[in-house]
Design a protein around this motif. Structure first.
Motif, short mmCIF file in Angstrom:
data_model
loop_
_atom_site.label_atom_id
_atom_site.label_comp_id
_atom_site.label_asym_id
_atom_site.label_seq_id
_atom_site.Cartn_x
_atom_site.Cartn_y
_atom_site.Cartn_z
N MET A 1 0.83 -1.20 0.00
CA MET A 1 0.00 0.00 0.00
C MET A 1 0.87 1.26 0.00
SD MET A 1 -3.27 -0.37 -0.05
CE MET A 1 -3.51 -1.78 -1.09
N LEU A 2 1.95 1.20 0.79
CA LEU A 2 2.90 2.30 0.83
C LEU A 2 3.45 2.60 -0.55
CD1 LEU A 2 5.30 1.98 3.88
CD2 LEU A 2 4.07 3.97 3.08
N LEU A 3 3.82 1.53 -1.25
CA LEU A 3 4.37 1.70 -2.59
C LEU A 3 3.34 2.30 -3.53
CD1 LEU A 3 6.56 -1.44 -3.28
CD2 LEU A 3 7.25 0.85 -2.68
N THR A 4 2.11 1.80 -3.41
CA THR A 4 1.04 2.32 -4.26
C THR A 4 0.86 3.82 -4.03
OG1 THR A 4 -0.03 0.20 -3.90
CG2 THR A 4 -1.33 1.91 -4.96
N LEU A 5 0.83 4.19 -2.76
CA LEU A 5 0.69 5.60 -2.39
C LEU A 5 1.85 6.41 -2.96
CD1 LEU A 5 -1.57 6.63 -0.57
CD2 LEU A 5 0.10 6.87 1.24
N THR A 6 3.06 5.86 -2.85
CA THR A 6 4.23 6.57 -3.37
C THR A 6 4.08 6.80 -4.87
OG1 THR A 6 5.52 5.35 -1.74
CG2 THR A 6 6.74 6.51 -3.44
N ILE A 7 3.65 5.77 -5.58
CA ILE A 7 3.51 5.90 -7.03
C ILE A 7 2.52 7.00 -7.39
CG2 ILE A 7 2.58 4.76 -9.07
CD1 ILE A 7 3.87 2.24 -8.20
N LEU A 8 1.40 7.00 -6.68
CA LEU A 8 0.39 8.02 -6.98
C LEU A 8 0.93 9.42 -6.70
CD1 LEU A 8 -2.91 6.35 -5.79
CD2 LEU A 8 -2.10 6.74 -8.10
N THR A 9 1.68 9.56 -5.61
CA THR A 9 2.21 10.88 -5.28
C THR A 9 3.31 11.29 -6.26
OG1 THR A 9 1.92 10.08 -3.03
CG2 THR A 9 2.78 12.30 -3.30
N ILE A 10 4.14 10.34 -6.64
CA ILE A 10 5.17 10.65 -7.64
C ILE A 10 4.52 11.20 -8.89
CG2 ILE A 10 6.83 9.65 -9.25
CD1 ILE A 10 7.36 7.49 -7.19
N TRP A 11 3.44 10.53 -9.28
CA TRP A 11 2.76 10.97 -10.47
C TRP A 11 2.29 12.41 -10.31
CZ3 TRP A 11 -2.35 12.47 -10.28
CH2 TRP A 11 -2.82 12.96 -11.51
N LEU A 12 1.74 12.70 -9.13
CA LEU A 12 1.25 14.05 -8.85
C LEU A 12 2.38 15.06 -8.96
CD1 LEU A 12 -1.74 14.42 -7.93
CD2 LEU A 12 -0.82 15.14 -5.74
N PHE A 13 3.54 14.67 -8.39
CA PHE A 13 4.71 15.55 -8.42
C PHE A 13 5.16 15.79 -9.86
CE2 PHE A 13 6.83 15.37 -4.01
CZ PHE A 13 5.62 15.65 -3.42
N LYS A 14 5.24 14.69 -10.61
CA LYS A 14 5.70 14.82 -11.99
C LYS A 14 4.73 15.66 -12.78
CE LYS A 14 8.71 10.98 -12.60
NZ LYS A 14 9.42 10.16 -13.55
N HIS A 15 3.48 15.44 -12.51
CA HIS A 15 2.43 16.15 -13.22
C HIS A 15 2.53 17.65 -12.93
CE1 HIS A 15 -1.31 16.86 -15.14
NE2 HIS A 15 -1.96 17.15 -14.04
N ARG A 16 2.78 18.01 -11.68
CA ARG A 16 2.86 19.42 -11.29
C ARG A 16 4.27 19.98 -11.48
NH1 ARG A 16 -1.78 20.03 -11.01
NH2 ARG A 16 -3.29 19.21 -9.52
N ARG A 17 5.15 19.15 -12.02
CA ARG A 17 6.54 19.55 -12.26
C ARG A 17 7.22 20.05 -10.99
NH1 ARG A 17 8.28 18.86 -16.75
NH2 ARG A 17 6.97 18.37 -18.50
N PHE A 18 6.91 19.39 -9.91
CA PHE A 18 7.47 19.72 -8.61
C PHE A 18 8.67 18.82 -8.42
CE2 PHE A 18 7.59 18.96 -3.99
CZ PHE A 18 7.66 20.26 -3.55
N ARG A 19 9.88 19.41 -8.39
CA ARG A 19 11.05 18.55 -8.46
C ARG A 19 11.98 18.64 -7.26
NH1 ARG A 19 13.26 20.12 -13.31
NH2 ARG A 19 12.19 19.33 -15.15
N PHE A 20 11.52 19.25 -6.18
CA PHE A 20 12.43 19.40 -5.05
C PHE A 20 12.65 18.11 -4.30
CE2 PHE A 20 11.64 23.77 -5.89
CZ PHE A 20 12.88 24.35 -5.61
N LEU A 21 11.73 17.19 -4.49
CA LEU A 21 11.86 15.94 -3.76
C LEU A 21 11.83 14.80 -4.76
CD1 LEU A 21 12.04 15.00 -0.86
CD2 LEU A 21 9.58 14.72 -0.87
N HIS A 22 12.82 13.94 -4.68
CA HIS A 22 12.82 12.79 -5.58
C HIS A 22 11.90 11.71 -5.03
CE1 HIS A 22 14.69 9.18 -7.54
NE2 HIS A 22 14.53 9.99 -8.55
N GLU A 23 11.50 10.79 -5.90
CA GLU A 23 10.57 9.74 -5.49
C GLU A 23 11.10 8.91 -4.32
OE1 GLU A 23 10.80 8.59 -9.57
OE2 GLU A 23 11.49 6.59 -9.02
N THR A 24 12.42 8.71 -4.29
CA THR A 24 12.96 7.91 -3.18
C THR A 24 12.81 8.67 -1.87
OG1 THR A 24 15.11 8.78 -3.76
CG2 THR A 24 14.59 6.60 -4.56
#
Lengths: 510, 510
Positions: free
Chosen positions: B42-65
């Motif tokens: 579930m944690l991984l799923t949540l991470t993926i969804l948030t990464i997508w949100l970040f990439k979508h909003r071009r928010f790059r201060f925090l990497h997915e890891t």
């Protein structure tokens, strides 16, 4: 048992020598585990190369799974008779005053605590010798590996690659075959069970349930190449997939039934009703869970449409959601494998169309690969286990009875049900196709996994050995014979609409 | 510890009640394991969804890891402070007269034998309480899971996606950084080790080795988006990949050195030489094994050219051969992870070009997915473990010293070596790029896996806690800060040839 298990023993300052010894031993054990796992990987590699050779030469009498079994057999023979490994001294037999066997054991070794986990009961030879042959014991996997690691991708793939339109068009017939068929052949086996001698009523039911799970792979692979009528294809495929689900839930509800009875040969109406209730509950619960996560994935992929720009994230999400179905079902006490099947069907029906073109390919290819590897692994392990399993019980009477029952059960399932179904069907199930269905009732991965799950009692060992023979026979003889049989039909073109592939739907076809 | 482990306890006719009890317990344990594993999925799923949100909003201060770590931290806090699970009664403490802790234990419970396997030592709390908190113990994985399951695909992917032409063009510089750099920073740490108090000389060396493994992922992901000069890219990537290999072999040869000495703080020339010999032997052995299986796969795919018609078989073969490298190396006593790295490089160099177009995509995508999942899993586990690990030792002096040493070590590695290398290089390593390399020395998955491998002694626990903080700091601060830093350079276009992507070679580029 072969999962790399490098035990990390850590050293305190005090007792250095004992600790280094433990370290060395753990390393040695890890090395051995790696070597044994390597045997299987090499077997698979060899199988792949030979499959390629077969495909290349258009040699179709033996399916890849049959081939994997042969290689497994050869390695089994070598391990059994060729190599002798001296007994290791690493095993210590503890005599202790515990009443039951706990799942976790904390052992106090001179002030330090070590955690041990239960692997299962060790069967003893005649003279109470515990370690028959350590190497053979080492190449034996924990049976639950099949249920938790190898079966889920196979079953998911089956659900995901189902041709849904044709499946739903024939849903009535498929359900009839899957449910009624399993019950019929299961009951027939009860009679045969008496031949085995020391059998309980529940044992017979159990055997009936596991042996009625037909395997779609072999025949379908051939069907696929020949391009048989899609409706009949859907019928056979749908039946054998749902079959598996019915068999696994049925067998576990029979096990649940067992303890309540006083374990006699008698038939208790209440207990059977309760068992039936458990069956319905678990089946519908797993069904609901699988559907639910499938629909949830579909909704996520629908609302987060921009996810399409990142196929990696999309594929990852798809994979994780499908896996969580399995875990969720197991955590709730349902059957993970069944949940995964319905999840796969839902994913194919709803989620698939929301995915980007790239992810559609990726998910299909990923599960195709996992399915391929898992399947060949199981079949080569099956071959190996005929020689490596140390408590085989071959009872000629029981074996003959079981073979008869298996075929009679299949016949009592296919012909009468087809007759009944044909009364209501527009697209009749032809007599020839009934023969093919009869003949195509191979037993495979699911039957094997269910029968190896519990091999502690004499009756269960006898069942396991017999099941193994049934799988070998059906895969080699029936599986190998289907191509010529189909070819004859094709030549005479009797009632087969070969080549009719009306696959206009937007589907996850193979 | 969380791998679904459904212990199959089987029932004899005699003692039914005890057996049903064991059955129930095993089922319960399996259910819990599934639930805990579900948390991670579930944690991984949540991470993926948030990464997508970040990439979508071009928010790059925090990497997915970095994100995965934050989610892990949150769950860790909840598990630690939010939920309290009553002690289970399933654990039994056995007091027994065994001198060492054997890898396998056969327990004789009223005439029947049960097999138990060693999980490892259980650390005790202050008042010799064994089970601190069962739940926290349950969400703790066997550290070897990282080495045997999660690291191999990450490292293989790194090797497989290396841009080889640029890598080999800069091989000299890369080797210099990787080998010399690790040795330099490793030695510097020896000084800091004294701050920790109760440290052995070998402990300090060990800490130096594990902490000098830099992680390529975060910065490279950003570099990749900005399209930095490929030579410099190859330099940084190559260095951090080889780094890992050096660190893992170095740390294990230091462990091998330990027992021979009398474990004093002193420095023994002979033992160090022996350690160095082991290092060279294991490193070159793993290198040779990885190369060998890679070349073998290439030969198979070259001679069996018709294999191209069956991408599934081809991909399966590729996957199995790569996996067998790992197992072979481990079975021979070499380092599987290192072998896998070189196997990946060989596969990319030779096998890749023999594969069909379809298989090239499939293998790339498969390992990309495995890498993605494994990496995010490790980082979210890292976050979790800050709260779930029960023997943290935070020593302020040691932490400050370690942070200083890490950055000084990196500086003492990059600047002098770059100066020396620039004497011989045509394509000079600019000062700005040196700053970036200095700043890009993140510590990640490898450092974590090495430090969690052994947390039995006080010194090792202190190291683990400190390592965790270093990883957090470098990933969040350095990783998060690299984008702005690079952007500044890009704006002023100083010595950076951004946008120069001369990727004409037929390569496995990302």
């Amino acid at each position: 048992k072969i999962i790399p298990l490098w035990v990390s023993v850590s050293c305190q300052k005090k007792d250095f020598d004992a600790c280094i010894h433990a370290h060395k031993m753990a390393e040695e054990s890890h090395r051995q585990d790696s070597a044994y796992l390597l045997i299987f990987i090499m077997l698979l590699t060899l199988t792949i190369l030979t499959i390629w050779l077969f495909k290349h030469r258009r040699f179709r009498f033996l399916h890849e799974t049959g081939l994997a079994m042969i290689y497994g057999l050869l390695v089994g023979v070598i391990l059994r008779f060729g190599i002798h490994v001296p007994q290791s001294t690493s095993d210590v037999v503890l005599e202790c005053a515990v009443n039951a066997s706990p799942a976790t054991l904390l052992v106090n070794v001179s002030g330090r605590f070590y955690e041990y986990t239960l692997k299962g009961e060790v069967s003893r030879g005649k003279d109470h010798q515990v370690q028959d042959d350590e190497m053979l014991r080492k190449v034996t996997f924990d049976p639950e590996v099949f249920f938790n690691i190898l079966l889920p991708p196979i079953i998911f793939h089956a659900g995901y690659s189902l041709k849904r339109r044709h499946f739903f068009r024939n849903i009535g017939s498929i359900l009839t075959y899957a449910f009624m068929g399993t019950v019929i052949s299961s009951n027939l086996l009860v009679v045969v069970g008496q031949l085995g001698g020391d059998f309980f009523f529940t044992d017979c039911l159990f055997f009936g349930a596991i042996v009625s799970a037909t395997d779609p792979v072999t025949v379908l692979a051939i069907f696929n190449e020949l391009k048989v009528d899609v409706d009949l294809y859907a019928l056979l495929f749908g039946e054998s997939v749902l079959n598996d689900a019915v068999a696994i839930v049925l067998s576990s509800s029979i096990v649940a039934y067992q303890p309540t009875g006083d374990n006699s040969h008698s038939f208790e109406a209440m207990a059977v009703l309760k068992s039936f209730g458990i069956f319905l509950g678990v089946f519908s619960g797993s069904f609901a869970l699988g559907m639910a996560t499938g629909v949830m994935t579909a909704l996520i992929s629908f609302y987060f449409t921009k996810l399409r720009d990142f196929p990696l994230l999309e594929t990852g999400l798809f994979f994780l959601m499908s896996w969580s179905t399995f875990l969720l079902a197991e955590a709730c006490g349902m059957t993970g494998v069944v949940a995964v099947l319905f999840c796969g069907m839902t994913q194919a029906h709803y989620t698939y169309n929301n995915l980007s073109r790239d992810s559609q390919d990726r998910t299909k290819q990923l599960f195709e690969l996992l399915n391929f590897l898992a399947e060949n692994f199981i079949f080569s392990y099956m071959g190996l286990t005929l020689f490596s399993f140390q408590s085989h019980v071959f009872n000629p009477m029981f074996i003959i009875g079981a073979f008869l029952a298996v075929f009679l059960g299949r016949a009592a399932n296919i012909y009468p049900l087809s007759f009944l179904l044909n009364l209501g069907r527009r697209n009749k199930i032809g007599m020839n196709f009934q023969h093919v269905m009869m003949f195509a009732g191979l037993r495979g991965a699911m039957t094997f996994a269910l029968s190896i799950r519990d091999t502690a009692t004499y009756a269960r060992q006898m069942m396991f050995s017999t099941t193994l023979l049934i799988v070998f026979f059906t895969v080699w003889i029936c599986g190998g014979g289907t191509t010529p049989m189909l070819s004859i039909y094709v030549t005479f073109a009797i009632s087969f609409r070969v080549g009719v592939d009306s696959d206009q739907e937007h589907s996850v076809s193979n």
